[in-house]
Design an enzyme around this catalytic site. Structure first.
Site, PDB file in Angstrom:
ATOM      1  N   ASP A  34       0.826  -1.229   0.000  1.00 29.99           N
ATOM      2  CA  ASP A  34       0.000   0.000   0.000  1.00 29.99           C
ATOM      3  C   ASP A  34       0.853   1.268   0.000  1.00 29.99           C
ATOM      4  O   ASP A  34       0.317   2.374   0.099  1.00 29.99           O
ATOM      5  CB  ASP A  34      -0.952  -0.004   1.205  1.00 29.99           C
ATOM      6  CG  ASP A  34      -0.204  -0.017   2.537  1.00 29.99           C
ATOM      7  OD1 ASP A  34       1.050  -0.001   2.521  1.00 29.99           O
ATOM      8  OD2 ASP A  34      -0.866  -0.022   3.594  1.00 29.99           O
ATOM      9  N   GLU A  36       3.080   2.131   2.293  1.00 28.93           N
ATOM     10  CA  GLU A  36       3.643   2.487   3.602  1.00 28.93           C
ATOM     11  C   GLU A  36       5.047   1.907   3.741  1.00 28.93           C
ATOM     12  O   GLU A  36       5.393   0.908   3.108  1.00 28.93           O
ATOM     13  CB  GLU A  36       2.723   1.982   4.723  1.00 28.93           C
ATOM     14  CG  GLU A  36       1.436   2.800   4.804  1.00 28.93           C
ATOM     15  CD  GLU A  36       0.519   2.367   5.935  1.00 28.93           C
ATOM     16  OE1 GLU A  36       0.775   1.334   6.581  1.00 28.93           O
ATOM     17  OE2 GLU A  36      -0.475   3.080   6.158  1.00 28.93           O
ATOM     18  N   GLN A  92       9.643  28.022   6.757  1.00 28.46           N
ATOM     19  CA  GLN A  92       8.440  28.425   7.507  1.00 28.46           C
ATOM     20  C   GLN A  92       8.853  28.456   8.977  1.00 28.46           C
ATOM     21  O   GLN A  92       8.491  27.581   9.767  1.00 28.46           O
ATOM     22  CB  GLN A  92       7.287  27.432   7.243  1.00 28.46           C
ATOM     23  CG  GLN A  92       5.975  27.778   7.928  1.00 28.46           C
ATOM     24  CD  GLN A  92       5.184  28.900   7.258  1.00 28.46           C
ATOM     25  OE1 GLN A  92       5.394  29.226   6.108  1.00 28.46           O
ATOM     26  NE2 GLN A  92       4.263  29.500   7.991  1.00 28.46           N
ATOM     27  N   HIS A 124      18.262  27.537   6.836  1.00 23.76           N
ATOM     28  CA  HIS A 124      17.867  28.824   6.263  1.00 23.76           C
ATOM     29  C   HIS A 124      18.205  29.969   7.221  1.00 23.76           C
ATOM     30  O   HIS A 124      18.700  31.009   6.794  1.00 23.76           O
ATOM     31  CB  HIS A 124      16.391  28.799   5.902  1.00 23.76           C
ATOM     32  CG  HIS A 124      15.959  30.057   5.232  1.00 23.76           C
ATOM     33  ND1 HIS A 124      16.556  30.522   4.084  1.00 23.76           N
ATOM     34  CD2 HIS A 124      15.024  30.964   5.565  1.00 23.76           C
ATOM     35  CE1 HIS A 124      15.997  31.662   3.731  1.00 23.76           C
ATOM     36  NE2 HIS A 124      15.059  31.951   4.614  1.00 23.76           N
ATOM     37  N   LYS A 184      16.310  42.222  -3.116  1.00 30.61           N
ATOM     38  CA  LYS A 184      15.277  41.370  -3.713  1.00 30.61           C
ATOM     39  C   LYS A 184      13.931  41.584  -3.029  1.00 30.61           C
ATOM     40  O   LYS A 184      13.863  41.678  -1.807  1.00 30.61           O
ATOM     41  CB  LYS A 184      15.709  39.910  -3.566  1.00 30.61           C
ATOM     42  CG  LYS A 184      14.646  38.881  -3.851  1.00 30.61           C
ATOM     43  CD  LYS A 184      15.185  37.461  -3.663  1.00 30.61           C
ATOM     44  CE  LYS A 184      14.664  36.817  -2.403  1.00 30.61           C
ATOM     45  NZ  LYS A 184      15.093  35.418  -2.236  1.00 30.61           N
TER      46      LYS A 184
END
Ligand code: R5P
Length: 291
Positions: A34, A36, A92, A124, A184
């Protein structure tokens, strides 16, 4: 000490194992019908300090990391150091709008449940390391990227935005050349606006340095600006080459002469390995990280 490489970072794990003389643990990583994931550690690791290497991009690799971490803990390892070459969701790192998650924090907290130490590469922002509940530190790909660029006769390093200036300065220092940055503005996920600025790049070989190339919008706009100002050759170098959608086409049609990325995310542009940096930085301290 023993080492396990997840499928996203098998290349780095292999090199670390060789460089640091740490044996790799045999694992089975397969998919059930499946879809998984099935994971099994095939040898006794009771009481061992495990190094687990796995990039958390794209999403299936996050599940693989969690299952490997759980399997390691279930197998009674004494300690786990997780090396995350590319820590996905790091951008994020705050709520930009009400109702959003702080995705970097959510992932860091979950990883901290079964990890004892975390090491990542060029996150980041360094501040995301504070989201982990265990000691976390980062290392930089700049030395290996700069070393690759040494063969390209680079005269000028460009940071595509102010946030990338520090990395660009470090690269310029190693290559002993000039450095500047662009202003930017991101108009949306894939559209970038560059404020016109005179750059001393006429008839020069220029390398643009960034942490991530995702849609390619940032670098493509910078390349156009450099070509407009008569740079002879433009190299686009990054630590994490995501190359989402038609990023490569964007870079090439903007006039990019060469695209360079490390192997934190594997692609045909992974021309530089981060493994020597990880080996050098942490071998002496046996991957014990403290802040
Ligand atoms: C932004 O702050 C980052 O350092 C990169 O410049 C950015 O994430 C690159 O994204 P894209 O390739 O989509 O422009």
């Amino acid at each position: 000490m023993k080492l396990i490489g997840g499928t996203a970072s098998a290349n780095i794990a292999k090199q670390l194992s060789q460089n640091l003389h740490i044996p790799k643990v045999e694992t089975t990583i397969e998919r059930f019908p499946d879809g998984e994931l099935y994971i099994r550690i095939q040898e006794d690791i009771t009481g061992e300090h495990l190094i687990l290497v796995q990039t958390t991009y794209p999403d299936p690799n996050i599940i693989e990391l969690f299952l490997l971490l759980d399997a390691i803990k279930e197998a009674q390892a004494k300690e786990v150091t997780v090396i995350i070459p590319y820590f996905g969701y790091a951008r994020q790192d705050k709520k930009f709008k009400d109702g959003e998650p702080i995705s970097a924090k959510a992932l860091a907290k979950l990883i901290s449940i079964n990890a004892d130490n975390v090491v990542t590469v060029d996150p980041h922002k360094e501040s995301i390391l504070d989201f982990f509940d265990v000691p976390a530190k980062s290392c930089s790909a700049i030395p290996v990227l700069a070393n690759y660029l040494k063969g390209k006769h680079i005269d000028f390093i460009l940071a595509p935005d102010k946030g990338a200036l520090d990395r660009a300065k470090k690269t310029a220092e190693i290559l002993n050349c000039d450095v500047d940055y662009l202003e930017k503005t991101r108009l949306n996920g894939s559209t970038i606006q560059i404020t016109p600025k005179h750059l001393d790049v006429k008839n020069k070989h220029v390398a643009i340095i960034d942490d991530i190339i995702s849609t390619g919008g940032t670098i493509a706009s910078s390349i156009k600006e450099l070509k407009k100002q008569n740079a002879t050759k433009v190299f686009a170098a990054c630590t994490h080459g995501i190359f989402a959608g038609n990023a490569i086409d964007k870079l090439l049609s903007a006039g990019c002469d060469e695209i360079i990325a490390t192997d934190t995310i594997m692609s045909k542009f992974s021309k530089v390995s981060i493994a020597p940096i990880l080996s050098q930085q942490f071998s002496a301290r046996e991957f014990n990280v403290t802040r």
